[in-house]
Design a protein around this motif. Structure first.
Motif, short mmCIF file in Angstrom:
data_model
loop_
_atom_site.label_atom_id
_atom_site.label_comp_id
_atom_site.label_asym_id
_atom_site.label_seq_id
_atom_site.Cartn_x
_atom_site.Cartn_y
_atom_site.Cartn_z
N ALA A 11 36.14 -17.85 27.16
CA ALA A 11 35.00 -18.60 27.68
C ALA A 11 33.84 -18.75 26.70
O ALA A 11 33.08 -19.72 26.79
CB ALA A 11 34.49 -17.93 28.96
N ILE A 12 33.69 -17.81 25.78
CA ILE A 12 32.51 -17.82 24.92
C ILE A 12 32.39 -19.10 24.11
O ILE A 12 31.30 -19.64 23.93
CB ILE A 12 32.52 -16.60 23.97
N TRP A 13 33.52 -19.62 23.64
CA TRP A 13 33.45 -20.82 22.79
C TRP A 13 32.89 -22.02 23.54
O TRP A 13 32.19 -22.85 22.94
CB TRP A 13 34.83 -21.14 22.21
N ILE A 14 33.17 -22.10 24.85
CA ILE A 14 32.60 -23.21 25.63
C ILE A 14 31.11 -22.97 25.86
O ILE A 14 30.31 -23.90 25.77
CB ILE A 14 33.36 -23.35 26.96
N LEU A 118 41.55 -20.67 34.71
CA LEU A 118 42.04 -22.04 34.57
C LEU A 118 43.26 -22.21 35.46
O LEU A 118 44.18 -21.40 35.40
CB LEU A 118 42.43 -22.32 33.11
N PRO A 119 43.29 -23.24 36.31
CA PRO A 119 44.50 -23.46 37.13
C PRO A 119 45.72 -23.62 36.23
O PRO A 119 45.65 -24.23 35.17
CB PRO A 119 44.19 -24.77 37.88
N ALA A 120 46.86 -23.06 36.68
CA ALA A 120 48.09 -23.15 35.88
C ALA A 120 49.20 -23.80 36.69
O ALA A 120 49.50 -24.97 36.52
CB ALA A 120 48.50 -21.77 35.36
N ARG A 121 49.81 -23.06 37.60
CA ARG A 121 50.94 -23.59 38.37
C ARG A 121 50.62 -24.89 39.09
O ARG A 121 51.44 -25.82 39.10
CB ARG A 121 51.42 -22.52 39.36
N PRO A 122 49.44 -25.04 39.69
CA PRO A 122 49.14 -26.29 40.41
C PRO A 122 49.09 -27.53 39.51
O PRO A 122 49.15 -28.65 40.02
CB PRO A 122 47.77 -26.02 41.04
N TYR A 154 35.13 -27.60 30.96
CA TYR A 154 33.79 -27.10 31.27
C TYR A 154 33.68 -26.67 32.73
O TYR A 154 33.08 -25.63 33.04
CB TYR A 154 32.72 -28.15 30.96
N PHE A 155 34.26 -27.44 33.64
CA PHE A 155 34.22 -27.07 35.06
C PHE A 155 34.92 -25.72 35.30
O PHE A 155 34.48 -24.94 36.14
CB PHE A 155 34.87 -28.15 35.92
N ALA A 156 35.99 -25.47 34.57
CA ALA A 156 36.67 -24.17 34.69
C ALA A 156 35.75 -23.05 34.20
O ALA A 156 35.65 -21.98 34.81
CB ALA A 156 37.97 -24.18 33.88
N PHE A 157 35.06 -23.30 33.09
CA PHE A 157 34.15 -22.30 32.53
C PHE A 157 32.95 -22.03 33.44
O PHE A 157 32.55 -20.88 33.64
CB PHE A 157 33.65 -22.79 31.16
N ALA A 158 32.38 -23.08 34.00
CA ALA A 158 31.10 -22.96 34.71
C ALA A 158 31.23 -22.57 36.16
O ALA A 158 30.21 -22.34 36.83
CB ALA A 158 30.33 -24.30 34.60
N ARG A 159 32.44 -22.49 36.68
CA ARG A 159 32.61 -22.17 38.10
C ARG A 159 32.16 -20.75 38.41
O ARG A 159 32.49 -19.81 37.70
CB ARG A 159 34.07 -22.34 38.52
N ASP A 160 31.41 -20.60 39.51
CA ASP A 160 31.07 -19.28 40.03
C ASP A 160 32.34 -18.67 40.60
O ASP A 160 33.00 -19.27 41.44
CB ASP A 160 30.01 -19.42 41.13
N MET A 218 38.43 -28.30 41.24
CA MET A 218 39.56 -28.53 40.34
C MET A 218 40.88 -28.51 41.10
O MET A 218 41.00 -27.89 42.16
CB MET A 218 39.60 -27.44 39.26
N ARG A 219 41.86 -29.20 40.56
CA ARG A 219 43.22 -29.13 41.11
C ARG A 219 43.64 -27.65 41.17
O ARG A 219 43.48 -26.90 40.22
CB ARG A 219 44.17 -29.91 40.19
N GLY A 220 44.15 -27.24 42.33
CA GLY A 220 44.56 -25.85 42.49
C GLY A 220 43.42 -24.89 42.79
O GLY A 220 43.57 -23.68 42.64
N TYR A 221 42.27 -25.42 43.22
CA TYR A 221 41.10 -24.55 43.42
C TYR A 221 41.33 -23.46 44.46
O TYR A 221 40.77 -22.38 44.38
CB TYR A 221 39.86 -25.38 43.77
N ARG A 222 42.18 -23.73 45.45
CA ARG A 222 42.43 -22.71 46.47
C ARG A 222 43.20 -21.52 45.90
O ARG A 222 43.07 -20.39 46.40
CB ARG A 222 43.20 -23.33 47.64
N GLU A 223 44.00 -21.77 44.87
CA GLU A 223 44.81 -20.68 44.29
C GLU A 223 44.04 -19.85 43.27
O GLU A 223 44.58 -18.88 42.73
CB GLU A 223 46.08 -21.26 43.65
N LEU A 224 42.81 -20.22 42.99
CA LEU A 224 42.02 -19.46 42.04
C LEU A 224 41.62 -18.09 42.57
O LEU A 224 41.11 -17.25 41.83
CB LEU A 224 40.75 -20.24 41.66
#
Length: 236
Positions: A11-14, A118-122, A154-160, A218-224
């Motif tokens: 995450a740091i690079w983003i 980061l979502p993977a399988r979905p 960025y959305f993956a990085f910034a999500r609470d 994001m796609r797969g947000y429920r599986e996070l």
């Protein structure tokens, strides 16, 4: 390899603005179709990566052939080669070879923290899990596609981590990604159309003059929120 619901992404690079290294001008480290391919490959490699302990600590590593990466992303062999080189130039991965095996080590990975989900399988097609479905809509020819990939990361990085969505203003998104504010709506629309975003909504404020940031699902947000265990430490 069994696909996980989500994977850890450095995450740091983003946070430090590393997404700006990928752009449409020749002044950035990785540009145009190569930049699109690089970010698609970064996502693909992450979904297939595993934590492995080495003498210098826990590393996030993906062992992949060009043929497999071509199948997952839909990229040509030439774009796979160019995209991987772009990731090396941008400092996002290190490439290792052992015989015919290609090994990609992610830079900046810290298993104890400083990573995001980061979502993977979905992301993959439901029936066979052979390729990342949203990537099939990419033509690798427009800045909108590059903008969309940068926003998705960025959305993956910034999500609470406590919520299913990401909230961010256009100003903040632009600052961290290098995507001009006027191009963000079109990139969001592309994310929705290709399926990398499941939903986008806006909360209405009681103050009509105040614009609330969008909520990005994001796609797969429920599986996070499905659990994932870290790689066990090596025996002492």
């Amino acid at each position: 390899m069994r696909l996980l619901p989500w994977v850890r992404m450095p995450a740091i690079w983003i946070k430090e603005g590393g997404l700006r290294d990928f752009g449409w001008s020749n002044q950035v480290k990785v540009s145009r179709s190569t930049a699109i391919a690089a970010l698609q490959l970064y996502i693909a490699l992450l979904t297939q990566a595993e934590e492995k302990w080495r003498d210098d600590g826990c590393k996030l590593i993906a062992e992949m052939t060009y043929t497999r990466l071509m199948g997952i992303t839909g990229l040509s062999r030439q774009l796979v080669a160019a995209g991987l080189e772009g990731l090396v130039v941008a400092g996002r991965i290190k490439s290792e070879k052992e015989g015919r095996k290609c090994r990609y080590v992610f830079a900046g990975y810290d298993f104890s923290g400083n990573w995001c989900k980061l979502p993977a399988r979905p992301l993959y097609n439901v029936l066979q899990s052979t390729h990342i479905e949203p990537f099939q809509m990419f033509q690798k020819r427009s800045v909108c596609e590059l903008d969309a990939l940068k926003l998705f990361l960025y959305f993956a990085f910034a999500r609470d981590n406590k919520t299913m969505f990401t909230m961010a203003s256009f100003e903040t998104i632009s600052e961290k990604t290098g995507v001009a504010e006027k191009r963000i709506p079109r990139a969001n629309a592309f994310l929705i159309n290709c399926g990398l975003l499941a939903n986008l909504s806006r909360e209405h404020s009681e103050d009509v003059k105040k614009k609330e940031p969008n909520k990005y699902f994001m796609r797969g947000y429920r599986e996070l929120f499905t659990g994932q265990k870290a790689a066990p430490a090596p025996a002492a």
